[in-house]
Design an enzyme around this catalytic site. Structure first.
Site, PDB file in Angstrom:
ATOM      1  N   GLY A   1       3.685  -8.259  -7.144  1.00 44.83           N
ATOM      2  CA  GLY A   1       3.321  -9.665  -7.253  1.00 44.83           C
ATOM      3  C   GLY A   1       1.886  -9.891  -6.830  1.00 44.83           C
ATOM      4  N   HIS A   2       1.537 -11.164  -6.654  1.00 44.88           N
ATOM      5  CA  HIS A   2       0.170 -11.551  -6.316  1.00 44.88           C
ATOM      6  C   HIS A   2       0.026 -11.974  -4.858  1.00 44.88           C
ATOM      7  CE1 HIS A   2      -0.785 -12.542 -10.838  1.00 44.88           C
ATOM      8  NE2 HIS A   2      -0.396 -11.298 -10.643  1.00 44.88           N
ATOM      9  N   GLY A   3       1.036 -11.704  -4.033  1.00 48.09           N
ATOM     10  CA  GLY A   3       0.930 -11.997  -2.618  1.00 48.09           C
ATOM     11  C   GLY A   3       1.446 -13.371  -2.248  1.00 48.09           C
TER      12      GLY A   3
END
Length: 416
Positions: free
Chosen positions: A256-258
């Site tokens: 994911g992107h955090g």
């Protein structure tokens, strides 16, 4: 439809139950598991667990029966038993006369027909106080059928794909012991919710699935997210304007992107995020770790009182970021002087963060020249380089327009 009497055998005795008729004009068998609990089984309202039948109306009938039943001693339970239940777009709207529990034990499947894709919500809950969703079941957004229709990066008039679960104006809520897979868009969205607890959930979608954020929060206060696993194609958790007093702990994020705050500053109205605490979380092979992102040339807004602590990073590309030049359809870029931005960022702490970075710049704090970031603290940071470039031996940091102070040991060497 005539009313009728139902006899139910419980504990060896025959009990006489009076069944009520509601405006939905349907019959419901009400099972009593305890004096404080009334059970409304969706099978008794006509649901079919064959994985093909649209059960939207049957689910609504069970919900509205439970919603209108006055239970002075406890909760009313909408039971979705084992089986595969296909459900089209459906919203459950209160207020209700008693607290409601959705006990999801089976699997809910979203439509796979493209004609039914476009909406902002698959399953929605609105204007309910005291909602609990539990049961150990699964909601399957069947996103693989819809992701090819997501053309928002090249089409500003793109059609909206639905969030799997959306909560609007839900107070004193709890979501626990649930799995969400392959959402068409966001897995869970909270808007204007207060005192909401999310725990022991697992939200998953492929790394390349577009806009499949795990949890998105906006205009909501006193939200707790804990003991959960989130791996998606976008932010694991995103906090947008109006997010206040958010406590996130013991969350495993990846892929994911955090975990992100923002983006902010894109609307004319003043936006804000404040009182954010992200602690004891782990990031594995994510694009970003912990991030604050705002738009260039932003409208006036602010971010304040944010703490990221006790964080473990494992092969994260950008572990620590403040990015005031964020654009969702362009790569992050560096420049000595950033464009003017109206988002003020104040009182942010990064503390006790350790692990590995796949990029050389493990700490990127790039703020606006017009409104430099204030009171930023970096302490006890240890991020080693594990990227593929041979001539890079250790990580570095980069700060632009940041005012603050370091404390403790910092690797890469601090830039404050």
């Amino acid at each position: 439809m005539a009313s009728f009497l139902s006899f139910v055998v419980l504990a060896g005795g025959l009990f006489f139950l009076s069944l009520h008729m509601f405006a939905v004009s349907a019959q419901f068998y009400v099972e009593s598991s305890s004096p404080a609990k009334k059970i409304f089984n969706v099978l008794s309202s006509g649901a079919n667990p064959d994985g093909k039948t649209d059960n939207s109306e049957a689910f609504k009938k069970a919900f509205y029966a439970a919603c209108q039943w006055i239970n002075l001693k406890g909760q009313n339970v909408v039971l979705i038993p084992s089986g595969n239940f296909m459900v089209n777009h459906v919203s459950f709207v209160g207020p209700c006369k008693s607290p409601i529990v959705f006990s999801l034990q089976g699997v809910l499947k979203a439509p796979s027909n493209p004609a039914l894709f476009f909406s902002d919500t698959w399953i929605g809950f609105r204007y309910i106080n005291g909602l609990v969703i539990e049961g150990g079941g699964t909601i399957d957004g069947q996103g693989a059928f819809a992701w090819p229709y997501n053309d928002c990066k090249r089409n500003p008039k793109c059609k909206t794909l639905p969030a799997s679960l959306r909560f609007d104006f839900v107070n004193n809520g709890k979501l626990q012991n649930l799995r969400s897979i392959n959402s068409k868009n966001v897995h869970l969205t909270l808007f204007a919710c207060h005192n909401f607890d999310i725990t022991n959930v697992k939200l998953t979608a492929p790394n390349d699935s577009p806009n499949t954020d795990g949890i998105k929060i906006g205009a909501s206060t006193n939200i707790k997210i804990s003991h959960s696993i989130i791996g998606t194609g976008d932010d694991c958790i995103a906090m947008i304007s109006g997010s206040e007093n958010i406590d996130i702990f013991d969350v495993l994020c990846g892929p994911g992107h955090g975990i992100s705050i923002g983006s902010l500053g894109n609307n004319i109205e003043k936006e804000f995020v404040k009182g954010i605490n992200v602690r004891n979380c782990t990031f594995i092979s994510t694009q970003n770790g912990v991030r604050i992102k705002t738009r260039p040339s932003s409208f006036p807004s602010f971010v304040s009182n944010v703490s990221f602590s006790g964080i473990t990073m494992k092969d994260v590309n950008n572990p620590l970021i403040i990015d005031q030049q964020y654009s969702p359809n362009a790569e992050w870029f560096y420049q000595e002087k950033l464009n003017a931005g109206g988002v003020m960022i104040n009182n942010v702490k990064f503390e006790d963060i350790r692990g590995t970075s796949t990029s050389e710049i493990a700490i990127k704090l790039h703020c606006s020249a017009e409104f430099p970031c204030q009171n930023v603290k970096l302490g006890n940071i240890n991020l080693a380089y594990t990227g593929s470039t041979r001539n890079i031996k250790q990580t570095t940091s980069s700060c632009v327009n940041v005012k603050g102070q370091p404390f403790g040991r910092i690797q890469p060497p601090g830039c404050l």
